[in-house]
Design an enzyme around this catalytic site. Structure first.
Site, PDB file in Angstrom:
ATOM      1  CB  SER A  20    -118.856  64.097  -0.718  1.00 30.68           C
ATOM      2  OG  SER A  20    -119.338  63.590   0.515  1.00 30.68           O
ATOM      3  CE  LYS A  21    -114.745  69.854   1.446  1.00 29.80           C
ATOM      4  NZ  LYS A  21    -113.844  70.978   1.321  1.00 29.80           N
ATOM      5  NE  ARG A  22    -122.286  64.730   4.725  1.00 32.35           N
ATOM      6  CZ  ARG A  22    -122.862  64.758   5.926  1.00 32.35           C
ATOM      7  NH1 ARG A  22    -122.861  65.848   6.628  1.00 32.35           N
ATOM      8  NH2 ARG A  22    -123.463  63.689   6.402  1.00 32.35           N
TER       9      ARG A  22
END
Ligand code: GLU
Length: 494
Positions: free
Chosen positions: A253-255
Site C-alpha cells: 500500500s502507498k502508506r
C-alpha cells in the site's frame, strides 16, 4: 480453436498501481504466447470516484511500461464501446432478462432500512449482508411499487445453500459456500451496474477467454458463476495472481512504499527492469537468470510455473535489477537517449526557467538549484524540516495531513497544490510558512529552494508524496495508531 482474448479492467479512481501493471504484464504474455488479443476496458461505473484524468494516467503508465493493448477506448475495436459508462443500456437490458427469467428481482429497501439491518447484524454478530426482504415479493406487489415510482435496485438471486466450485488455472478447485454470499446488487438506483454485473456481461460480450486478475477477486466468483449459469454462458478460464506485498507481508500500500507506476517513471527506473521485476513476483527466473527480457518470458511462459506464495515487492532488489539493466543492457549512447526521453530535455528545463531566472547570477547557478528535480531521493536534515518556534514532533502529523490534502488534488498544478497546502495551515491554525518551510526541505533536501508550489507541480504528485513520507521518517515517522487518530480529526473537520 477460438481466439485467446484477455483483458485488463482498471477503474480510473486513482494513480495507476504497480499491481495493475503486474496483471497487464501477464495478460500480455499470455496473449503474445498464443497469438491472442489484449483488451483494455475502463471500468468507470463508480460515478462518484471515476475521473477522466485517471483514465489518461492508466493509458500513459501502461504504455510507458510497454504493455500496449489491441483494443480499447482510445484505439477502438470490434467489441466496443470499451468504457463501461458508455454501455449502461446493455447492462440494463441484460438485467431485465434476468428479472424476467426469475434470476434477479427488484429490491425496494431504503438505505435507512439497510443501515438498521446492518447495525442489528453487527450487534447480534450474525452474518452481514442483505436479508432477502424483497426476494419473494409477488408480481402484484412489485408492479404496485414500480407504479408508485419507488427507487429500487436489481438484485441477483443467489442460491441459499450448496457449494460453489471455483476453477482456477493456478490453484485448482476452490469450494465456496453459497450461504456466505448475499443477494448482490446488479443495477444500482442510479441505473448504473455494479462491478459484478458489468464484469460478467462484458467479459462475455467481449469474448474474453481468459481472465487474469488479483486473488482478491476469488471471493466474488460465486456471484459471477451464478450469473454465467443464469445466462447459459460459458465462463472464461480464470487465473488469480497472488497480491504484491510489503516486506512485512502486508498488502502493498502507498502508506509505506511507492505504489504508483508514475513514481517509478519519475524516479528514473527503466520500464524493462520494472517489467522484469514484476514478472519475478509470480514467475521463476527464466533460464536460472533473474534478468530476462519480455520476449524470453513469452517464450518460456507456462502457467504451471506461476508461483502463488505471495510476492514481496522489495525495493532493494528492484534497484539492484534496475542497475543491472543500466549497466548491462544499455550502451552509453542508449543511456543518453534514455536520459533525454526521461527528464533531461528542453521541455523539462523550459518548465523550470520561469521561476529560476530571478535566482541566477550566472548560468552556472542553474544546475545546482534544479538537481533535486532529477534525484531519486533527497536527504533533508531534521533541523531544516522544523520551522522556528515549532517542535520536531509537531511536523510528522502536519506532513501526514499534507499528504492527504495533496492526494486529493486532481489537477496537479500550482493552484491546486497551493489551495491544498493552505487548507493544511488552516487545519492546524498555523501560519502558512510553518507548512511551507518543512515542505521545501522535504522536496528539495535543502533549507531554501525555488518556489514550493511550482516545484511540487513539476516533481509530480507521486514523487512529492514519497518525499513527504521520507521526511516524516527522518523525524521518526508517525505510528499507525497516531495516524488513525489524526485521520479521524482530519476527516471530521473537512
Ligand atoms: N475493475 C476491477 C479492478 O479495478 C477489475 C477486476 C477484474 O479484473 O475483474 O480491479
Amino acid at each position: 480453436m477460438t481466439e485467446l482474448r484477455v483483458r485488463i479492467a482498471p477503474s480510473p479512481t486513482g494513480p495507476v498501481h504497480v499491481g495493475t501493471a503486474y496483471q497487464a504484464l501477464f495478460d500480455l504474455v499470455l496473449a503474445k504466447k498464443h497469438g491472442g488479443k489484449f483488451v483494455m476496458r475502463i471500468e468507470d461505473t463508480d460515478q462518484t470516484r471515476s475521473r477522466p484524468e485517471y483514465e489518461e494516467q492508466i493509458f500513459k503508465a501502461l504504455r510507458w511500461m510497454g504493455l500496449d493493448w489491441d483494443e480499447g477506448p482510445d484505439v477502438g475495436g470490434p467489441y466496443g464501446p470499451y468504457r463501461q459508462s458508455e454501455r449502461t443500456e446493455i447492462y440494463r437490458e441484460h438485467a431485465k432478462q434476468l428479472v424476467e427469467g426469475g434470476h434477479a428481482y427488484p429490491c425496494f429497501c431504503t438505505s435507512e432500512r439497510l443501515d438498521v439491518l446492518r447495525k442489528e447484524q453487527m450487534q447480534n454478530k450474525t452474518k452481514l449482508g442483505y436479508d432477502g426482504h424483497c426476494r419473494d415479493l409477488s408480481a402484484e406487489e412489485v408492479a404496485e411499487k414500480l407504479a408508485e415510482g419507488l427507487d429500487h435496485v436489481i438484485r441477483l438471486k443467489m442460491p441459499q445453500e450448496g457449494t460453489c466450485i471455483v476453477k482456477d488455472r493456478f490453484r485448482g478447485e476452490i469450494a465456496l459456500d453459497y450461504a456466505q454470499v448475499d443477494d448482490q446488487v446488479l443495477i444500482k438506483t442510479d441505473g448504473f451496474p455494479t462491478y459484478h454485473m458489468a464484469v460478467v456481461v462484458d467479459d462475455h460480450l467481449m469474448k474474453i477467454s481468459h481472465v487474469i486478475r488479483g486473488e482478491e477477486w476469488i471471493m466474488s466468483m460465486p456471484k459471477h458463476l451464478v450469473l454465467y449459469e443464469a445466462y447459459g454462458w460459458e465462463p472464461p478460464e480464470y487465473m488469480h495472481l497472488s497480491l504484491l506485498l510489503n516486506p512485512d507481508g502486508s498488502k502493498m500500500s502507498k502508506r509505506r512504499n511507492p505504489t504508483s507506476v508514475e513514481y517509478y517513471r519519475r524516479a528514473g527506473y527503466s520500464p524493462q527492469a520494472l517489467r522484469n521485476y514484476l514478472a519475478l513476483m509470480a514467475y521463476p527466473p527464466v533460464g536460472e537468470e533473474d534478468m530476462f527480457s519480455f520476449e524470453q518470458l513469452v517464450e518460456d511462459f507456462d502457467p504451471d510455473k506461476i508461483n502463488l506464495g505471495g510476492s514481496i515487492f522489495d525495493m532493494e532488489k528492484l534497484n539492484w535489477l534496475n542497475g543491472r539493466y543500466l549497466r548491462e543492457d544499455r550502451s552509453p549512447g542508449q543511456l543518453l537517449e534514455d536520459l533525454k526521453g526521461w527528464l533531461v530535455n528542453d521541455e523539462h528545463f523550459a518548465q523550470m526557467l520561469p521561476f529560476l531566472q530571478q535566482r541566477m547570477e550566472t548560468l552556472g547557478d542553474f544546475m545546482p538549484q534544479v538537481a533535486f528535480f532529477f534525484a531519486r531521493k533527497v536527504d533533508p536534515q531534521a533541523e531544516d524540516l522544523v520551522p522556528k518556534k515549532r517542535e520536531a514532533e509537531e511536523i510528522p502529523p502536519m506532513l501526514q495531513t499534507a499528504i492527504w490534502a495533496l492526494d486529493e488534488v486532481l489537477d496537479w498544478q500550482k493552484e491546486g497544490i497551493e489551495a491544498a497546502l493552505r487548507g493544511v495551515a488552516e487545519y492546524w491554525e498555523w501560519p502558512v510558512r510553518d507548512v511551507t518551510v518543512p515542505l521545501i526541505a522535504a522536496l528539495t533536501g535543502e533549507k531554501v529552494g525555488p518556489p514550493l508550489f511550482e516545484s511540487a507541480a513539476l516533481l509530480g504528485q507521486d514523487m512529492t508524496r514519497m518525499r513527504l513520507i521520507d521526511a516524516m521518517n527522518v523525524l521518526g515517522g508517525l505510528s499507525k495508531k497516531k495516524a488513525a487518530k489524526l485521520e479521524k480529526g482530519w476527516k471530521a473537520k473537512r
